[in-house]
Design a protein around this motif. Structure first.
Motif, PDB file in Angstrom:
ATOM      1  N   CYS A 107       0.994  -1.236   0.078  1.00  0.00           N
ATOM      2  CA  CYS A 107      -0.024  -0.064   0.174  1.00  0.00           C
ATOM      3  C   CYS A 107       0.979   1.254  -0.041  1.00  0.00           C
ATOM      4  O   CYS A 107       1.803   1.299   0.699  1.00  0.00           O
ATOM      5  CB  CYS A 107      -0.805   0.075   1.232  1.00  0.00           C
ATOM      6  SG  CYS A 107      -1.987   1.617   1.276  1.00  0.00           S
ATOM      7  N   LYS A 108       0.424   2.306  -0.614  1.00  0.00           N
ATOM      8  CA  LYS A 108       1.150   3.473  -0.965  1.00  0.00           C
ATOM      9  C   LYS A 108       1.069   4.486   0.206  1.00  0.00           C
ATOM     10  O   LYS A 108       1.566   5.595   0.698  1.00  0.00           O
ATOM     11  CB  LYS A 108       0.773   4.089  -2.121  1.00  0.00           C
ATOM     12  CG  LYS A 108       1.383   3.619  -3.407  1.00  0.00           C
ATOM     13  CD  LYS A 108       2.714   3.239  -3.619  1.00  0.00           C
ATOM     14  CE  LYS A 108       3.059   2.417  -4.763  1.00  0.00           C
ATOM     15  NZ  LYS A 108       4.579   2.272  -4.850  1.00  0.00           N
ATOM     16  N   GLN A 109      -0.147   4.420   1.047  1.00  0.00           N
ATOM     17  CA  GLN A 109      -0.582   5.146   2.079  1.00  0.00           C
ATOM     18  C   GLN A 109      -1.011   4.461   3.169  1.00  0.00           C
ATOM     19  O   GLN A 109      -2.511   4.678   3.773  1.00  0.00           O
ATOM     20  CB  GLN A 109      -1.413   6.288   1.657  1.00  0.00           C
ATOM     21  CG  GLN A 109      -2.541   5.884   0.714  1.00  0.00           C
ATOM     22  CD  GLN A 109      -3.180   7.032  -0.286  1.00  0.00           C
ATOM     23  OE1 GLN A 109      -3.166   8.422   0.372  1.00  0.00           O
ATOM     24  NE2 GLN A 109      -3.779   6.673  -1.256  1.00  0.00           N
ATOM     25  N   CYS A 122      -4.917   1.085   2.658  1.00  0.00           N
ATOM     26  CA  CYS A 122      -5.677   1.819   2.753  1.00  0.00           C
ATOM     27  C   CYS A 122      -7.023   1.280   2.082  1.00  0.00           C
ATOM     28  O   CYS A 122      -8.337   1.878   2.193  1.00  0.00           O
ATOM     29  CB  CYS A 122      -5.331   3.408   1.989  1.00  0.00           C
ATOM     30  SG  CYS A 122      -4.949   2.966   0.352  1.00  0.00           S
ATOM     31  N   GLY A 123      -6.869   0.613   0.941  1.00  0.00           N
ATOM     32  CA  GLY A 123      -7.819  -0.142   0.166  1.00  0.00           C
ATOM     33  C   GLY A 123      -8.322   0.753  -1.128  1.00  0.00           C
ATOM     34  O   GLY A 123      -9.039   0.278  -1.754  1.00  0.00           O
ATOM     35  N   LYS A 124      -7.605   2.109  -1.141  1.00  0.00           N
ATOM     36  CA  LYS A 124      -8.254   2.863  -2.169  1.00  0.00           C
ATOM     37  C   LYS A 124      -7.074   3.124  -3.079  1.00  0.00           C
ATOM     38  O   LYS A 124      -7.168   3.375  -4.432  1.00  0.00           O
ATOM     39  CB  LYS A 124      -8.615   4.089  -1.636  1.00  0.00           C
ATOM     40  CG  LYS A 124      -9.826   3.849  -0.712  1.00  0.00           C
ATOM     41  CD  LYS A 124     -10.261   5.292  -0.271  1.00  0.00           C
ATOM     42  CE  LYS A 124     -11.252   5.259   0.925  1.00  0.00           C
ATOM     43  NZ  LYS A 124     -10.983   6.098   2.112  1.00  0.00           N
ATOM     44  N   CYS A 125      -5.508   2.877  -2.797  1.00  0.00           N
ATOM     45  CA  CYS A 125      -4.595   3.452  -3.591  1.00  0.00           C
ATOM     46  C   CYS A 125      -4.263   2.480  -4.861  1.00  0.00           C
ATOM     47  O   CYS A 125      -5.010   1.369  -5.022  1.00  0.00           O
ATOM     48  CB  CYS A 125      -3.205   3.589  -2.954  1.00  0.00           C
ATOM     49  SG  CYS A 125      -2.480   2.106  -2.352  1.00  0.00           S
ATOM     50  N   CYS A 136      -3.251  -1.043  -3.852  1.00  0.00           N
ATOM     51  CA  CYS A 136      -4.184  -1.637  -3.117  1.00  0.00           C
ATOM     52  C   CYS A 136      -5.351  -2.347  -4.073  1.00  0.00           C
ATOM     53  O   CYS A 136      -5.483  -3.468  -4.004  1.00  0.00           O
ATOM     54  CB  CYS A 136      -5.118  -0.823  -2.005  1.00  0.00           C
ATOM     55  SG  CYS A 136      -4.076  -0.859  -0.509  1.00  0.00           S
TER      56      CYS A 136
HETATM   57 ZN   LIG Z   1      -3.288   1.407  -0.370  1.00  0.00          ZN
END
Ligand SMILES: [Zn+2]
Length: 286
Positions: A49-51, A57-60, A63
């Motif tokens: 994950c990048k953040q 985060c599940g959104k980047c 992810c």
């Molecule tokens: Zn992420």
């Protein structure tokens, strides 16, 4: 987290990540029902994950790629799909891992049921871990840590997870009855011959003490692991030979023994467990 027993080990890993002290390689007890694979996948996504916060985060983009099963910088060998994991499989993984990350982040290699590795495969993995590439993490699960090379184990960090014990067979209920009688001084305590035997007696001890604890706290018999022993435990509890605090302490003693055993295969589990039994038995007859 769906499995409460995974929470604490998870938070420990997150704390290591926040402190910038993640190990290159982790290994843990393979237990599908207990969520070991979910744990590894969650950690896998977290690392990519990048953040990340306390989890991925599940959104980047990373992810999303991971969740769709298309992340180019992670590889999994699943021992469940094969009879054994050969050296070629590990070498192929090793080659993938040495390439530059496609997504400009970390790379993650996963080996599930690593006890299926041949000795050659284990040695190949050992070579990689002796000089691990800086941007790569290895996540390994094993049904039997002792079947991994000791040198290999020493290159990885153990993630201790206190999985709950499973549903009881009739045989186990009989054994639990014997243990209870032994602890009450009505018959000899069972003989602990080897590690495997001691490990299953440790499970039985913990289950029995948990039941005893629940009964002492007036829990309904339906919640017990050994329902058949409910009446006897009820009777013992009514004499108040042993306090709730004492029982809780013995339960955590069981858990500590298991963690100790899972973390270091050198400990003499039969001896330690029989010491614990004698102490409990003495406390009961005091
Ligand atoms: Zn992420």
């Amino acid at each position: 987290m769906a499995y409460p027993w995974l929470r604490e080990p998870w938070l420990r890993l997150v704390a290591s990540a926040e402190a910038g002290r993640l190990a290159h390689a982790y290994y843990l007890q393979h237990n599908v029902e207990g969520g070991s694979t979910e744990f590894i996948q969650r950690l896998n996504q977290f690392l990519l994950c990048k953040q990340p916060g306390k989890s991925a985060c599940g959104k980047c983009k990373s992810c999303l790629l991971y969740l769709s099963g298309n992340h180019p910088d992670t590889w999994t060998i699943d021992g469940a799909e094969v009879n054994r994991i050969g050296v070629d499989t590990v070498r192929e993984l090793q080659q993938n891992v040495t390439q530059t990350a496609n997504q400009n982040g970390l790379k993650v290699a996963v080996i599930l049921e690593a006890e299926k590795m041949t000795e050659q495969a284990g040695n190949a993995l050992l070579k990689v871990l002796e000089e691990p590439p800086a941007d790569t993490h290895w996540l390994v699960s094993t049904k039997d840590a002792e079947r991994l090379l000791p040198t290999l184990r020493s290159r990885m960090q153990w993630v201790s997870i206190a999985y709950p014990t499973t549903v009881q067979s009739d045989e186990q209920i009989t054994l639990a009855g014997q243990l209870l009688a032994g602890l009450r001084g009505q018959q000899e305590l069972p003989l602990l011959k080897d590690k495997e035997g001691a490990l299953s007696w440790l499970d039985i001890s913990e289950n029995l003490l948990m039941d005893w604890l629940l009964i002492s706290q007036r829990a309904a018999a339906a919640r017990l692991r050994y329902e058949q022993l409910a009446d006897e435990l009820q009777q013992i509890s009514s004499y108040e030979w042993v306090s709730v605090a004492q029982l809780s302490e013995w339960v955590s003693e069981c858990r500590q023994l298991r963690q100790l055993y899972q973390g270091s295969t050198g400990i003499n589990l039969p001896l330690l467990l029989s010491f614990a039994w004698s102490r409990w038995s003495n406390a009961l007859s005091a």
